[in-house]
Design a protein around this motif. Structure first.
Motif, PDB file in Angstrom:
ATOM      1  N   GLN A 160       0.787  -1.071  -0.002  1.00  9.63           N
ATOM      2  CA  GLN A 160      -0.092   0.050   0.017  1.00  9.63           C
ATOM      3  C   GLN A 160       0.851   1.278   0.110  1.00  9.63           C
ATOM      4  OE1 GLN A 160      -2.787   0.056   3.116  1.00  9.63           O
ATOM      5  NE2 GLN A 160      -3.538   2.458   2.689  1.00  9.63           N
ATOM      6  N   ARG A 161       1.869   1.078   0.771  1.00  9.63           N
ATOM      7  CA  ARG A 161       2.985   2.399   0.632  1.00  9.63           C
ATOM      8  C   ARG A 161       3.938   1.889  -0.224  1.00  9.63           C
ATOM      9  NH1 ARG A 161       0.784   2.421   6.056  1.00  9.63           N
ATOM     10  NH2 ARG A 161       0.159   4.510   6.765  1.00  9.63           N
ATOM     11  N   TYR A 162       4.324   2.808  -1.154  1.00 11.90           N
ATOM     12  CA  TYR A 162       5.243   2.425  -2.314  1.00 11.90           C
ATOM     13  C   TYR A 162       6.563   2.045  -1.770  1.00 11.90           C
ATOM     14  CZ  TYR A 162       1.192   5.407  -3.346  1.00 11.90           C
ATOM     15  OH  TYR A 162       0.012   5.861  -3.522  1.00 11.90           O
ATOM     16  N   HIS A 163       7.081   2.535  -0.602  1.00 12.20           N
ATOM     17  CA  HIS A 163       8.572   2.239  -0.239  1.00 12.20           C
ATOM     18  C   HIS A 163       9.603   2.339  -1.199  1.00 12.20           C
ATOM     19  CE1 HIS A 163       6.868   0.460   3.176  1.00 12.20           C
ATOM     20  NE2 HIS A 163       6.374  -0.431   2.719  1.00 12.20           N
ATOM     21  N   LEU A 164       9.210   3.726  -2.088  1.00  8.20           N
ATOM     22  CA  LEU A 164      10.373   4.183  -2.854  1.00  8.20           C
ATOM     23  C   LEU A 164      11.386   4.683  -2.256  1.00  8.20           C
ATOM     24  CD1 LEU A 164       7.986   5.215  -5.852  1.00  8.20           C
ATOM     25  CD2 LEU A 164       9.022   2.958  -5.536  1.00  8.20           C
ATOM     26  N   LEU A 165      12.495   4.685  -2.803  1.00  4.09           N
ATOM     27  CA  LEU A 165      13.593   5.670  -2.159  1.00  4.09           C
ATOM     28  C   LEU A 165      13.830   6.977  -2.650  1.00  4.09           C
ATOM     29  CD1 LEU A 165      16.321   2.981  -2.390  1.00  4.09           C
ATOM     30  CD2 LEU A 165      15.178   3.443  -0.320  1.00  4.09           C
ATOM     31  N   PRO A 166      13.340   7.924  -1.838  1.00  2.00           N
ATOM     32  CA  PRO A 166      13.210   9.458  -2.275  1.00  2.00           C
ATOM     33  C   PRO A 166      14.193  10.112  -3.023  1.00  2.00           C
ATOM     34  CG  PRO A 166      13.539   9.460   0.005  1.00  2.00           C
ATOM     35  CD  PRO A 166      13.465   7.966  -0.276  1.00  2.00           C
ATOM     36  N   ALA A 167      15.682   9.733  -2.598  1.00  2.00           N
ATOM     37  CA  ALA A 167      16.702  10.279  -3.468  1.00  2.00           C
ATOM     38  C   ALA A 167      17.007   9.567  -4.941  1.00  2.00           C
ATOM     39  CB  ALA A 167      17.890  10.288  -2.669  1.00  2.00           C
ATOM     40  N   LEU A 168      16.349   8.463  -5.472  1.00  6.75           N
ATOM     41  CA  LEU A 168      16.606   7.661  -6.467  1.00  6.75           C
ATOM     42  C   LEU A 168      15.484   8.081  -7.616  1.00  6.75           C
ATOM     43  CD1 LEU A 168      17.671   4.105  -5.219  1.00  6.75           C
ATOM     44  CD2 LEU A 168      18.942   6.232  -5.827  1.00  6.75           C
ATOM     45  N   THR A 169      15.865   8.038  -9.032  1.00  5.04           N
ATOM     46  CA  THR A 169      14.985   8.199 -10.023  1.00  5.04           C
ATOM     47  C   THR A 169      14.080   7.082  -9.801  1.00  5.04           C
ATOM     48  OG1 THR A 169      16.329   7.075 -11.379  1.00  5.04           O
ATOM     49  CG2 THR A 169      16.654   9.620 -11.200  1.00  5.04           C
ATOM     50  N   ALA A 170      12.842   7.129 -10.640  1.00  8.63           N
ATOM     51  CA  ALA A 170      11.849   5.838 -11.053  1.00  8.63           C
ATOM     52  C   ALA A 170      12.979   4.747 -11.661  1.00  8.63           C
ATOM     53  CB  ALA A 170      11.186   6.379 -11.954  1.00  8.63           C
ATOM     54  N   GLU A 171      13.800   5.041 -12.474  1.00 10.47           N
ATOM     55  CA  GLU A 171      14.735   4.063 -12.963  1.00 10.47           C
ATOM     56  C   GLU A 171      15.428   3.128 -12.053  1.00 10.47           C
ATOM     57  OE1 GLU A 171      18.533   3.793 -15.915  1.00 10.47           O
ATOM     58  OE2 GLU A 171      16.700   5.075 -16.845  1.00 10.47           O
ATOM     59  N   ASP A 172      16.098   4.032 -11.214  1.00  9.10           N
ATOM     60  CA  ASP A 172      17.048   3.396 -10.090  1.00  9.10           C
ATOM     61  C   ASP A 172      16.314   2.660  -9.046  1.00  9.10           C
ATOM     62  OD1 ASP A 172      19.322   4.090 -11.476  1.00  9.10           O
ATOM     63  OD2 ASP A 172      19.651   5.837 -10.356  1.00  9.10           O
ATOM     64  N   ASN A 173      15.068   3.332  -8.853  1.00  9.93           N
ATOM     65  CA  ASN A 173      14.090   2.592  -7.753  1.00  9.93           C
ATOM     66  C   ASN A 173      13.925   1.340  -8.338  1.00  9.93           C
ATOM     67  OD1 ASN A 173      12.902   3.769  -5.161  1.00  9.93           O
ATOM     68  ND2 ASN A 173      13.178   5.520  -6.317  1.00  9.93           N
ATOM     69  N   VAL A 174      13.473   0.855  -9.574  1.00 11.58           N
ATOM     70  CA  VAL A 174      13.063  -0.111 -10.009  1.00 11.58           C
ATOM     71  C   VAL A 174      14.172  -1.282 -10.265  1.00 11.58           C
ATOM     72  CG1 VAL A 174      12.324  -1.265 -12.337  1.00 11.58           C
ATOM     73  CG2 VAL A 174      11.367   0.862 -11.456  1.00 11.58           C
ATOM     74  N   ALA A 175      15.346  -0.628 -10.495  1.00 15.00           N
ATOM     75  CA  ALA A 175      16.771  -1.512 -10.590  1.00 15.00           C
ATOM     76  C   ALA A 175      17.117  -1.924  -9.157  1.00 15.00           C
ATOM     77  CB  ALA A 175      17.498  -0.811 -11.373  1.00 15.00           C
ATOM     78  N   ALA A 176      16.675  -1.131  -8.209  1.00 15.51           N
ATOM     79  CA  ALA A 176      17.468  -1.298  -6.890  1.00 15.51           C
ATOM     80  C   ALA A 176      17.346  -2.768  -6.305  1.00 15.51           C
ATOM     81  CB  ALA A 176      16.597  -0.195  -5.753  1.00 15.51           C
TER      82      ALA A 176
END
Length: 223
Positions: free
Chosen positions: A94-110
């Motif tokens: 439900q909460r996306y847990h994306l890393l705020p300092a990373l781009t969308a691309e880097d979040n996907v690759a993380a």
């Protein structure tokens, strides 16, 4: 992604606390999820649906019973095998847990950055962002994306290891009705295109009715 997983849970039990304060969150649950289906886990808050999802994904350890995914008994895996299993499953929350300092691309690759793979991780990330419909936002930070777009990034991240099983815990809980429809459309397209098995914990009946099957939980039991 090549087809979906078959999931079988048998007499699964999970409790929290002890003594008079013990809460049985999942109480002798047995179910079979067929490959390539989208199944909704429904029930009120506290009914056990998220805990059941976490047991299948090996985020939590069961007290007793078994979880079999493609005939692998997850509940008997050792520490290293459990870590490998978790990496093979896609998770959406439900909460996306994306890393705020990373781009969308880097979040996907993380999730794959610490590991050696035989493909270009960032190219795969861009391809997945295209699949979820926001390839043009691959350089955007999470703060520059709407809630629906952030959830699409989270779904793309869940697909980076090409899972056969996708577990989604209230994936539309923070979204309005229009964005909810978009996200469920996307998940069901993944089912139809790749044969992926998808389990969605949800309290929204509109979401449940679009799935192949609905499993309703109350006080930790299937009813």
């Amino acid at each position: 992604m090549s087809g979906g997983s078959v999931v079988v849970v048998e007499e699964l039990v999970k409790s929290f606390g002890s003594g008079a304060g013990q809460l049985v969150a999942v109480d002798k649950v047995s179910a079979r999820i067929e490959p390539g289906t989208a199944v909704a886990l429904t029930g009120a808050s506290g009914s056990g649906k998220s805990t059941l999802l976490h047991l299948i994904g090996a985020i939590e350890r069961a007290d007793s019973g078994s979880v079999l995914v493609d005939k692998v008994e997850v509940t008997k895996l050792g520490r290293r095998a459990l870590a490998e299993y978790r990496r093979s499953v896609g998770f959406v929350f439900q909460r996306y847990h994306l890393l705020p300092a990373l781009t969308a691309e880097d979040n996907v690759a993380a999730p794959l950055l610490p590991f050696r793979v035989d493909f270009d991780k960032r190219q795969r990330a861009r391809e997945l962002l295209d699949i979820v419909g926001i390839g043009d936002r691959h350089t955007a930070l999470p703060s520059q994306l709407s809630g629906g777009q952030q959830q699409r990034v989270a779904i793309a991240r869940a697909l980076i290891a090409s899972p056969r099983l996708l577990l989604a815990d209230e994936p539309t809980g923070n979204l309005d009705s229009a964005r909810t429809t978009e996200i469920i459309d996307l998940l069901l397209t993944l089912r139809d295109t790749h044969g992926m098995t998808i389990l969605i914990a949800t309290h929204e009946q509109d979401v449940a009715t679009r799935c192949n099957q609905s499993i309703h939980l109350q006080d930790g039991r299937i009813v």
